[in-house]
Every structure is written in structure tokens, then in C-alpha cells.
Design a protein around this motif. Structure first.
Motif, PDB file in Angstrom:
ATOM      1  N   ALA A   1      84.600  56.816  98.925  1.00  0.00           N
ATOM      2  CA  ALA A   1      83.877  57.783  99.769  1.00  0.00           C
ATOM      3  C   ALA A   1      84.337  57.683 101.221  1.00  0.00           C
ATOM      4  O   ALA A   1      84.505  58.692 101.905  1.00  0.00           O
ATOM      5  N   ARG A   2      84.583  56.444 101.671  1.00  0.00           N
ATOM      6  CA  ARG A   2      85.019  56.276 103.062  1.00  0.00           C
ATOM      7  C   ARG A   2      86.398  56.879 103.288  1.00  0.00           C
ATOM      8  O   ARG A   2      86.656  57.514 104.309  1.00  0.00           O
ATOM      9  N   VAL A   3      87.292  56.691 102.316  1.00  0.00           N
ATOM     10  CA  VAL A   3      88.639  57.265 102.428  1.00  0.00           C
ATOM     11  C   VAL A   3      88.539  58.788 102.607  1.00  0.00           C
ATOM     12  O   VAL A   3      89.175  59.371 103.483  1.00  0.00           O
ATOM     13  N   TYR A   4      87.704  59.435 101.771  1.00  0.00           N
ATOM     14  CA  TYR A   4      87.646  60.900 101.830  1.00  0.00           C
ATOM     15  C   TYR A   4      86.888  61.401 103.044  1.00  0.00           C
ATOM     16  O   TYR A   4      87.174  62.498 103.530  1.00  0.00           O
ATOM     17  N   ARG A   5      85.946  60.612 103.538  1.00  0.00           N
ATOM     18  CA  ARG A   5      85.274  61.039 104.773  1.00  0.00           C
ATOM     19  C   ARG A   5      86.288  61.108 105.903  1.00  0.00           C
ATOM     20  O   ARG A   5      86.245  62.025 106.723  1.00  0.00           O
TER      21      ARG A   5
END
Ligand code: ATP
Ligand code: MG
Length: 446
Positions: free
Chosen positions: A439-443
């Protein structure tokens, strides 16, 4: 998406007709199916990427202040007679006759039609500047359609057209397009270098092509290698600020970078030898300023600030939306398959269940699937009863940037495995930590 409910017709064998890696992988990954030379159906996986690319193009065009519309694929020949291009265009144009014997054509581009729209509705400089664009299928009856979607006959293009009261304003529109294109390609994980080019049948004075370096590219390119280091990144650019936009363009066009059409050996030789590069590139876009080439013959006139009636200054600006899939794969793959950049991937993450039917593994996969969905991430969950090797091979081929592998042995320790498709590195962590990491990568990419 659960793989057992999806349509992903993966091929085991290498298709004989594919000469280059992107074409091969698009066929093998079940992304496209050829229906006639240079004409393709887009199967679910390919269609998802196509839609992602379109979405990025729309976002960046609208960010630059450009307005989306949609023009038809079929055009009346009359408009092209007005501009003089009906006879000039040649056999690439697919000419059609309707039941009333009227000459029609499948649009290869839309300068005439957009000029017709403009002249019907705009009268004053006060409505300007204005840039209209659409993303629509084009048809060009190419002599040699090849390389899959790279050189199709039917292909999807974003084409935009600026209308301005004078040359200065039109050159600002040209620059705005250049900057918006740089950002568009970067978001797709590509380095696309603007190169001074030749104007061809569109006509005009100023034009740049955007090229992605790849050994299979059809254009020969000459450049200073320092140009490949330039990045726009996340800097905020005020698209209304002429000087600011022009400064970005200068930054990206001062170093030598040209196609063979405009190559100048003397200028090239002045580059320090270690930085002098000759390579091949794929044209993924082109921008033109062509002044009053269409507004003059077609009578697209506005009243300027002094009350004079003047033809509008125009340009046209294209992005090869469907070609971009091929270009991205050419730039990002290995011998196992595609490696999608996060910005365009069909699914953000894959889930591989090593033991379908094992109640702990099944429950953990369902839990991950739901937790990812809660973060706005639609995983592709391989829930088939297949060997692990086959599941990994499919995931590697279709190239999702992240894979979460779930098996009974790991679950006993409370861990799953998170693997990066790009580096091949794996790390064990709790399911919650894996969801959080992805999720952090895509944020960071949103
Ligand atoms: P090329 O030189 O490759 O034939 P072009 O210069 O004729 O392309 P443009 O009129 O500049 O093409 O079209 C804008 C963009 O559309 C191109 O930069 C390219 O990315 C894409 N494009 C053009 N022709 C095709 C094609 N036959 N198949 C797929 N994409 C194409
Ligand atoms: Mg071109």
C-alpha cells in the motif's frame, strides 16, 4: 480478481509470428489477439493496461488545462478536400463510400475535423487559449504493420489541438504539451527523450518526437547521453506561466538529441566522445506547431484584441497510446516475462496460494485479498489448483510488480513472502506487514 473467474489465455509456446519481445509477451500473456494484419482485440489483461495508460494521459492533459472531447472515427471526405489533404494523403488513408455514394474515410488524424468544430463555435480571442484533445482509434493502412501493437493499422492515439491568437501563444501551447508529455511518460516508468524531428505530412515548422530507447526501435537516434539523466520528477509546474514552462523545455532540449531525419554530424561531433551515443528508439509521441496551415484554407478566424480578423495559430500533439504498451514492455522485461512499472500495471499485486484447498492457506489468501481491497488495491489472486512452479511462471510472465506468496509452512510461523518482480528479492513478513508495504509503494505513485 480471482484467476479461476478471470479470462487470462496464457500461451505456453512462443508464437512464431512475433519478432520482438513485447509482441511475444503480449501474445503469451493473453493481452491481445490479432484479428487481421495490424488489427487487434484487447483481451482483459491488455485492456486493463490500455485503460491505465489512457487514464494517465487524461490526467496529465487536464492538469495542463487541455479539454477532453470525443470525435468520431469516420469522417466525411469534404473536410479533407477543403484542406487539400484528401488527395495528398496517399494509400495509408482507408477510404470508404457510404450507401449514398458519399466519400468517407476512417480518420488517420483529426486536424480538419477539429478545425471545423472550432470555426463553427469560436469567434473571439477572448475564448483563447484553447486546447481540445481526444483519445480515439485511428486507422492508417500501413505498408508493413508489424511488431504487434507497435505498428498497427488500427491504433489508439491521443491527439490534441491548440488554438491560439498568435504565434507566441501557440508556442506556449507547444511548450505546455512538451512538459505534460514528459510528465506522462515518467509516470509510466519511461524515459522518453524529446528529439528535434521532421514534420512529414502534418506539416509545420517546430516539431519534436519523444523517443524511448530500445534496440528494436524503428528510428535511428543520435544524442548526448547526459540527456537520459534528466528527470522532471514531482516538481510543480505552473502551466500558465510562459517563462516557467519554456525554461523546463530548454532544460530538456538543449543537449543534442535528434532523429536521423534532422541529424547534424558537425553538432554531434562537438559532444565529448564518451557521451556521444547512436542508438535506436521507439517514437511514442510527437508535437507540432504548424501556424495557420489549416486555419487559412478552412477559414478558422478569430477577432483579435485590435478588432482584426486573423486566422488562428494551431498545433497538433499526439501520443501513441496503444504503442506505449509495446514500448513499456521493450523497456522493462527479462527472460521470464514483463516487468510492469507500478504506474501502469494491470493489477498492483498478485497473490499466490501454494496449497489451494488447505484451509489455513485459503483463509490467509482471502484475508490478504480483502485487506488489499480495503487499501484500494485489487489483487490478482491465483486460486487455481496448480503446481507452485506453474503459478510462479504465470506471475512472472504477466509481470505484476509485487507478489505475495502464501503457504502452510510459512503460516505456521505467521509469515507470508513478499517478492519484487523487478529485483527478484523476497522477504518474509506478517500478512498485515505485506499489505502495508504494498500500500505504501502505491501511495507514493498516486
Ligand atoms: P511513425 O513515424 O511511427 O509512422 P507518425 O510520425 O506517422 O508515426 P504521428 O502522426 O506523429 O505518427 O502520430 C502520433 C503517435 O501515434 C506517434 O508518435 C506514435 O506513437 C503513434 N503511432 C503512429 N502510427 C502508429 C501505428 N501505425 N501504430 C501504433 N501507433 C502509431
Ligand atoms: Mg510522428
Amino acid at each position: 480478481m480471482r484467476l479461476t473467474r478471470y479470462f487470462l489465455p496464457v500461451l505456453k509456446e512462443n508464437p512464431a509470428e512475433a519478432q520482438i519481445v513485447s509482441h511475444r509477451y503480449m501474445l503469451r500473456a493473453g493481452m491481445i489477439k490479432q484479428q487481421a494484419a495490424g488489427i487487434y482485440s484487447w483481451l482483459p489483461l491488455g485492456f486493463r493496461v490500455l485503460r491505465r495508460i489512457e487514464e494517465i494521459v487524461h490526467q496529465e492533459q487536464m492538469r495542463a488545462g487541455h479539454i477532453p472531447i470525443l470525435m468520431p472515427t469516420i469522417q466525411p471526405a469534404d473536410l479533407w478536400q477543403e484542406s487539400g489533404r484528401y488527395n495528398a494523403y496517399g494509400p495509408e488513408m482507408l477510404r470508404i463510400r457510404d450507401r449514398h455514394d458519399r466519400d468517407m474515410l476512417f480518420g488517420p488524424t483529426n486536424e480538419e475535423m477539429i478545425t471545423d468544430i472550432f470555426r463553427a463555435h469560436v469567434e473571439s480571442y477572448k475564448s483563447l487559449p484553447m486546447t481540445l484533445y481526444h483519445i480515439q482509434w485511428k486507422f492508417r493502412d500501413e505498408v508493413r504493420p508489424r511488431f504487434g501493437v507497435m505498428r498497427g493499422r488500427e491504433f489508439l492515439m491521443k491527439d490534441g489541438y491548440n488554438f491560439d491568437v498568435d504565434k507566441e501563444a501557440a508556442l506556449h501551447a507547444y511548450n505546455r504539451h512538451m512538459v505534460s508529455y514528459l510528465r506522462t511518460y515518467e509516470r509510466m516508468g519511461l524515459t522518453a527523450i524529446p528529439m528535434r524531428a521532421d514534420s512529414g505530412p502534418i506539416g509545420g515548422d517546430d516539431t519534436h518526437e519523444f523517443l524511448v530507447l530500445a534496440s528494436t526501435g524503428e528510428s535511428e537516434v543520435f544524442f548526448d547521453s547526459a540527456v537520459t539523466e534528466l528527470k522532471l520528477g514531482n516538481r510543480a509546474v505552473d502551466y500558465d506561466n510562459r517563462e516557467e514552462v519554456a525554461a523546463v523545455c530548454r532544460e530538456f532540449t538543449t543537449l543534442y538529441a535528434r532523429t536521423d531525419e534532422t541529424h547534424d554530424a558537425a553538432l554531434f561531433d562537438a559532444i565529448p566522445e564518451a557521451r556521444r551515443k547512436v542508438a535506436r528508439g521507439i517514437e511514442v509521441g510527437q508535437i507540432f506547431y504548424f501556424g495557420t496551415k489549416y486555419s487559412d484554407p478552412m477559414g478558422a478566424v478569430v477577432v483579435n484584441e485590435k478588432g482584426e480578423r486573423v486566422p488562428v495559430h494551431m498545433g497538433s500533439h499526439g501520443i501513441g497510446v496503444s504503442r506505449l504498451l509495446g514500448a513499456i514492455i521493450e523497456a522493462s522485461h527479462d527472460d521470464k516475462g514483463i516487468i510492469w512499472p507500478e504506474g501502469v500495471t494491470p493489477f498492483p499485486v498478485g497473490i499466490v496460494n501454494l496449497k489451494q484447498g488447505d484451509s489455513a492457506a485459503d483463509a490467509a489468501c482471502e484475508g490478504l485479498y480483502a485487506a488489499l481491497a480495503e487499501q484500494g488495491l485489487e489483487a490478482l489472486y491465483d486460486d487455481r489448483e496448480e503446481r507452485a512452479g506453474a503459478k510462479f511462471a504465470t506471475m512472472d510472465l504477466i509481470g505484476l510488480p509485487w507478489r505475495i506468496t502464501v503457504g502452510p509452512r510459512g503460516l505456521e510461523k505467521g509469515v507470508v513472502e513478499l517478492t519484487s518482480r523487478r529485483t527478484g528479492e523476497s522477504e518474509e513478513m506478517s500478512p498485515a506487514a505485506a499489505v502495508d508495504r504494498v500500500a505504501r509503494v502505491y501511495r507514493a505513485h498516486a
